[in-house]
Design a protein around this motif. Structure first.
Motif, PDB file in Angstrom:
ATOM      1  N   SER A   6       5.943   1.930   1.107  1.00 40.66           N
ATOM      2  CA  SER A   6       5.739   1.668   2.528  1.00 40.66           C
ATOM      3  C   SER A   6       4.381   2.210   2.941  1.00 40.66           C
ATOM      4  N   THR A   7       3.848   1.633   4.000  1.00 39.94           N
ATOM      5  CA  THR A   7       2.573   2.114   4.508  1.00 39.94           C
ATOM      6  C   THR A   7       2.676   3.595   4.867  1.00 39.94           C
ATOM      7  N   ASP A   8       3.848   3.975   5.378  1.00 39.01           N
ATOM      8  CA  ASP A   8       4.048   5.376   5.740  1.00 39.01           C
ATOM      9  C   ASP A   8       3.887   6.296   4.536  1.00 39.01           C
ATOM     10  N   ASN A  28       0.267   6.437   3.392  1.00 41.06           N
ATOM     11  CA  ASN A  28      -0.540   7.309   4.239  1.00 41.06           C
ATOM     12  C   ASN A  28      -0.160   8.772   4.071  1.00 41.06           C
TER      13      ASN A  28
END
Lengths: 370, 236
Positions: free
Chosen positions: A122-124, A127
């Motif tokens: 996931s982008t989360d 990051n």
């Protein structure tokens, strides 16, 4: 992956026998059979040449042991009839020295893992990994443009992105200077608490182990000398090689009082209480303190006329030799915990220390490890 | 510097031959180089020796054997004949096969060297990142061995352009089919057409010099840029 993971089997079993007949080493044998907790941080500790890295490589499937058994939380990766190749094992690995692909940028290296991750990244998470390791500003750089510490942080982020069920770290801090180590250590601590997966890391630094590990395996010449919780292993005085000046116990406690007048915190542990310098920790925060044996002296009476803040009533449970012939190691029971004192043999004779004797342990300094 | 029509056709034929051979060799030579770079088998030395044979053998020896094998009663000749392809000697494709053998070491060795220089660490890292053998070969080995591939292509191409002996043995001297530049020059000299021989020879010198110059420039630039991921794998 053989069987479905079941939550009640949260343990790792590793048994390996391997003979290296290198021309340079006279021949090295690794022979281990241990069960480790299936969660938290396990440190594999030992001097160089003790087989730490080889053990980690066996777990990863990078070595070809003559006999190998490995199961993790119900999954068998290796036994007499199964050998799952490295690329099919759900693990992340950080090598001792940087192993970034030199033809890819830092970001390219992360994407290499992202594309092949066990689960969609996931982008989360992407990051978060960049954030935890603090590598936002160097993503466009090639490995040869990065410092050793930066490369290692990218490598750790890359290993996280593969979303493994086991993270293996081979002396991830060995190539870094002191300042950089201090900077990455909190990240690794966070890793242990943020990621819900077991981490096995190899280290020859007692400080790192005391700070990070929940469980410890001590290796010597290819065999397991001791393994157990950090507190247990560090309170033993019978290990065949001493820790020298670094001998000392680790106690788990919690902040029970803060004294703003003197800038001190009181740490309660199951054996009593200790005053330490206030680091700004919240009340009831759990902390880990380290008491070095060389900082503990013994007295037969509670000496009130002393600058020493921490005095604990203790019972002598063990007296053993130190690596230094002039010194002895005294294992003391304080409540349900142990501490170790390192005294000259002359003092031991002078105080007539015997097993079971009650003494006062005067602790000159207590360090908060975490 | 003027070229006759026959010269131009020889130049085109040579370029066609060299391009075909180089492409074929990259396809055939890469797996051989990879195997040689990784294997610990007993067969490594014998195979490496066979690949390197053309470096020391006179082209006539290699040409002689290929002629026999590809001829009507030879092993390959019978196969090609039964496939309705006729026999290969004195054809363009016969020349291609001979050149593949003859230029093999110039392609395999640079690729093998750069693959060996990669070491095991990047491959282990790739394996811990879920890359299977084929995946890591294409995404790690080939990019890291790129300098070797470039050197191999240049050397393979240039060496094929410079062939003579094996062409005479296998190809003969058939316009548009096997008459390459080196044979054309030979013909000019035989016919005492020195000015024509000068033109083609001069062109060859300039070509070869430029190629080698580019190669050495390239290698110099990349000697400071060869795979950094090479670290001795410290055993602990």
């Amino acid at each position: 992956m053989q069987s479905t993971p079941s939550t009640d089997e949260k343990s790792i079993h590793a048994a390996f026998q391997l003979n290296h007949h290198n021309d340079k080493s006279k021949g090295f044998t690794l022979d281990v059979d241990i069960t480790l907790p299936g969660k938290g941080i396990t440190a594999v500790f030992g001097h160089s040449g003790s087989g730490k890295t080889t053990l980690l490589r066996c777990i990863a499937g990078l070595e070809n042991p003559s006999h190998g058994h490995f199961t993790i939380n119900g999954d068998t990766w290796q036994n007499d009839s199964i050998f799952i190749p490295t690329h099919k094992r759900s693990l992340g690995y950080v090598f001792q020295e940087a192993s970034l692909f030199s033809h890819l940028t830092a970001e390219g290296n992360l994407n290499y893992a992202r594309k092949r991750s066990d689960k969609r990244v996931s982008t989360d998470l992407y990051n978060l990994a960049i954030d935890i390791m603090g590598i936002q500003d160097i993503l466009q750089h090639y490995p040869h443009q990065l410092s050793g510490g930066e490369r290692q942080r990218v490598a750790i982020a890359r290993a996280i992105l593969i979303q493994p069920r086991l993270l293996l770290l081979d002396e991830p801090l060995a190539s870094l200077d002191h300042a950089r180590k201090q900077e990455i250590l909190p990240y690794l601590e966070r890793l242990g608490s943020t990621l819900d997966i077991p981490i096995v890391f190899v280290s020859h630094s007692i400080d790192e182990v005391a700070r990070l590990a929940d469980y410890t395996v001590v290796l010597n010449k290819g065999s397991v000398m001791a393994h157990g919780t950090l507190t247990d292993v560090f309170s033993r005085i019978d290990l065949p090689f001493g820790f020298g000046d670094d001998t000392g116990v680790v106690l788990q406690g919690e902040v029970s009082e803060r004294d703003p007048e003197w800038h001190l915190s009181r740490i309660a542990f199951s054996g009593g209480e200790l005053w330490v310098r206030d680091r700004g920790d919240d009340l009831h925060q759990s902390v880990r303190v380290r008491i070095l044996a060389k900082d503990v002296s013994l007295a037969l009476t509670p000496n009130e006329n002393s600058s020493i803040l921490n005095k604990l009533e203790a019972q002598v449970t063990d007296i053993g030799p130190d690596s230094d012939e002039a010194m002895s190691l005294i294992r003391l029971k304080v409540g349900s915990e142990y501490i170790i004192a390192r005294l000259t043999r002359r003092s031991v004779a002078h105080l007539e220390l015997t097993l079971g004797k009650t003494v006062w342990a005067q602790i000159k300094s207590v360090a908060i490890a975490r | 510097m003027t070229f006759t029509e026959a010269d131009i056709s020889a130049i085109w034929l040579t370029l066609r031959l060299a391009t075909t051979v180089t492409l074929l060799l990259l396809v055939i030579g890469t797996p051989i180089a990879w195997w040689l770079a990784r294997t610990r088998s007993f067969w490594k030395a014998p195979v490496a020796a066979i690949v390197a044979l053309p470096l020391v053998l006179p082209p006539t020896v290699l040409g002689f054997y290929l002629l026999i094998v590809m001829g009507p009663s030879g092993f390959i000749g019978q196969i090609t004949h039964s496939l309705g392809l006729g026999t290969l000697p004195f054809t363009f494709w016969g020349l291609v096969i001979a050149s593949v053998f003859y230029s093999m070491p110039f392609v395999v060795q640079p690729i093998q060297n750069s693959m060996e220089a990669i070491g095991t660490r990047p491959l282990e890292a790739a394996a811990t990142l879920r890359a299977g053998p084929l995946d890591s070969f294409f995404t790690v080995v080939i990019p890291l061995a790129k300098p070797g591939f470039i050197t191999a292509s240049i050397l393979g191409f240039a060496h094929t352009v410079g062939e003579f002996g094996i062409v005479l043995m296998i190809g003969g001297n058939i316009p548009d089919e096997t008459r390459v530049i080196s044979v054309q020059i030979y013909d000019h000299v035989e016919a005492l057409e020195f000015s024509q021989a000068h033109s083609l020879s001069g062109a060859m010198v300039i070509f070869s010099f430029s190629v080698l110059l580019c190669l050495y420039w390239f290698q110099r630039k990349h000697s400071a840029f060869t795979p950094r991921a090479i670290h001795s794998s410290a055993k602990d």
